[in-house]
Enzyme design. Structure first.
Site: not given
Ligand code: NDP
Length: 455
Positions: A131-132, A155-156, A207-208, A229-230, A263, A360
């Site tokens: 979402w960021n 999948k957003h 994502g995370s 890209e984490l 990130c 982080e």
């Molecule tokens: P998430 O990693 O949970 O969310 C990012 C995406 O991954 C969302 O679409 C989420 O879906 C999806 N997702 C999560 N778990 C799974 C899974 N097991 N299988 C498939 N898809 C999955 O990030 P959060 O929003 O919970 O943020 C938590 C932390 O992640 C932050 O504090 C930051 O540290 C890190 N982050 C890093 C980002 C970056 O730009 N690198 C961006 C966002 C977060 P859903 O919304 O349905 O859970």
């Protein structure tokens, strides 16, 4: 959790969006797969590039509308949302203009005969996005893969469904056929099933670590390629010979932009002992001068975090850091009242046994470390599970370059904050993930680099 639009500035629910059923997702996959086997993917590149060009024009004509949607859903300052939207148009245009050259066959001189490598699409991809940067994250996947001919099922994140739908409709309006880009309101299990499906050939995730590890495990099980890209814990190095005012200005921006939820945000400030007091003083002044408020108000300089969960997680980390010995120089608490706001915060005195040292902080929280010399910079910078970006501020470019080559990250910027642009590769090492997005490198991640030899 359902897909919902909740304004984080007020914490009010605006709209709930229905999940897609298994049969809707199957239908979407069948459409995407049929597209992959059609002339759209296998034929000339020009029609695909025309779509990207049209998309860039459409985005440019709707900057305000798109920016407002992002600000309302995830709290980004409206000016920053406009910048994100404009960057998306640039990325679309960049691939419209350069993808043909990137994907052109390359000759390989060889004793075995006339040899070259052609680049072909590989099939349907799954993109899991956060979402960021609710538009930019999607464009980083769409533009290279649309050009290459890979259909994408996207999948957003659950808190930006309106942005997801707007983006999908822009792709359609630009002339892409059904299946080229499909938004799916899917559960994690449905994503896992898609990755397992024979018609899917790869997955890209931002994502995370938790999400990245889960998607990569599933892809590994079914032998599909991934790019990840984490997170990051980027250093922002301020050397004794730097232009301090420039460093402070850039550092404050690099920590507070997007309310710290980037990130590649500057998270650990490594400041030379000769300038540490002055740097801290100036940074504290700048953080104090921040105007917290509605992200749609142009005079606001710090908006809310993206959700109540994000705010609560950040506060837990700050309280734990304090309990383990960190000093809170400024801030250190949520802003009372409605909305997911957090005070701009500065922490010092973080020792290696404090969990904050390795974590982080995804929000407006700066950690300051005082360093004695360049070796100590390298030691601290590399003492991290992450390896995404980093910045070095110095007037001595040779010194900056030497440090850049010793820091274990995917990107280092000298005398500016870590940034992104269509023509520059983006990605990291270690637990920050693998693979690159954007530039010529990004378009090669999901293509079949096929060797042909005539003897
Ligand atoms: P998430 O990693 O949970 O969310 C990012 C995406 O991954 C969302 O679409 C989420 O879906 C999806 N997702 C999560 N778990 C799974 C899974 N097991 N299988 C498939 N898809 C999955 O990030 P959060 O929003 O919970 O943020 C938590 C932390 O992640 C932050 O504090 C930051 O540290 C890190 N982050 C890093 C980002 C970056 O730009 N690198 C961006 C966002 C977060 P859903 O919304 O349905 O859970």
């Amino acid at each position: 959790m359902p897909y919902q639009t909740i304004n984080p500035a007020s914490n009010k629910l605006i709209k709930s969006w229905p999940d897609h059923s298994d049969s809707q997702i199957e239908q979407a996959l069948a459409t995407a797969d049929a597209l992959y086997h059609s002339d759209w993917s296998k034929g000339a590149i020009q029609p695909r590039l025309q779509v990207l060009k049209k998309m860039a024009d459409l985005i440019d004509s709707r900057v305000d509308e798109l920016a407002e949607a992002a600000s309302i859903e995830m709290g980004k300052l409206i000016e920053q949302s406009r910048g994100e939207v404009q960057l998306c148009a640039q990325i679309a245009r960049y691939y419209a203009e350069n993808a043909e050259r990137f994907l052109a066959p390359t000759s390989y001189p060889s004793e075995l005969g006339e040899a070259w490598v052609e680049n072909h699409p590989i099939g349907v991809l799954v993109a899991v996005e956060p979402w960021n940067f609710p538009f930019y994250q999607l464009m980083r996947v769409l533009a290279p893969n649309l050009a290459a001919g890979n259909p994408v099922m996207a999948k957003h994140a659950k808190n930006v469904p309106h942005c997801a739908v707007l983006f999908e409709s822009l792709v359609k309006e630009a002339g892409a056929p059904d299946g080229a880009w499909t938004n799916i309101f899917a559960s994690n299990d449905q994503v896992a099933n898609l990755i397992a499906d024979d018609r899917v050939q790869g997955a890209a995730l931002t994502g995370s670590e938790r999400a990245g590890s889960s998607v990569a495990q599933q892809a590994g099980k079914y032998l599909k390629k991934t790019t990840l890209e984490l997170g990051g814990n980027d250093v922002f190095v301020v050397l004794d010979d730097s232009d301090l005012d420039k460093a402070v200005k850039a550092g404050v921006g690099a920590r507070l932009s997007n309310c710290g939820q980037v990130c590649t945000a500057a998270k650990r400030f490594l400041v030379h002992e000769k300038v540490a007091d002055r740097f801290l003083e100036k940074m504290t002044e700048a953080f104090k001068a921040v105007k917290i408020g509605d992200p749609l108000d142009a005079s606001t300089t710090l908006g809310p975090l993206s959700s109540a969960d994000a705010r609560d997680t950040l506060d837990k980390q700050v309280q734990q850091a304090k309990a383990k010995g960190a000093k809170i120089v400024l801030g250190g608490a949520p802003v009372p009242g409605e909305g997911c706001f957090y005070q701009p915060t500065i922490l010092t005195g973080i020792t290696r046994d404090n969990p904050a040292y390795f974590e982080e902080f995804f929000g407006p929280v700066a950690q300051i470390y005082v360093v004695k010399n360049d070796d100590e910079v390298v030691e601290l910078a590399n003492d991290s599970h992450y390896g995404l970006g980093g910045s070095v501020f110095t007037k001595d470019i040779a010194r900056g370059k030497a440090l850049a080559s010793r820091i274990e990250t995917g990107m280092v910027y000298i005398n500016s904050a870590t940034n992104t642009s269509a023509e520059l590769p983006f990605g990291g090492v270690k637990r920050s993930g693998y693979g690159r997005e954007l530039s010529d490198l990004g378009i090669k991640e999901f293509v079949n680099q096929k060797l042909v030899v005539i003897s």
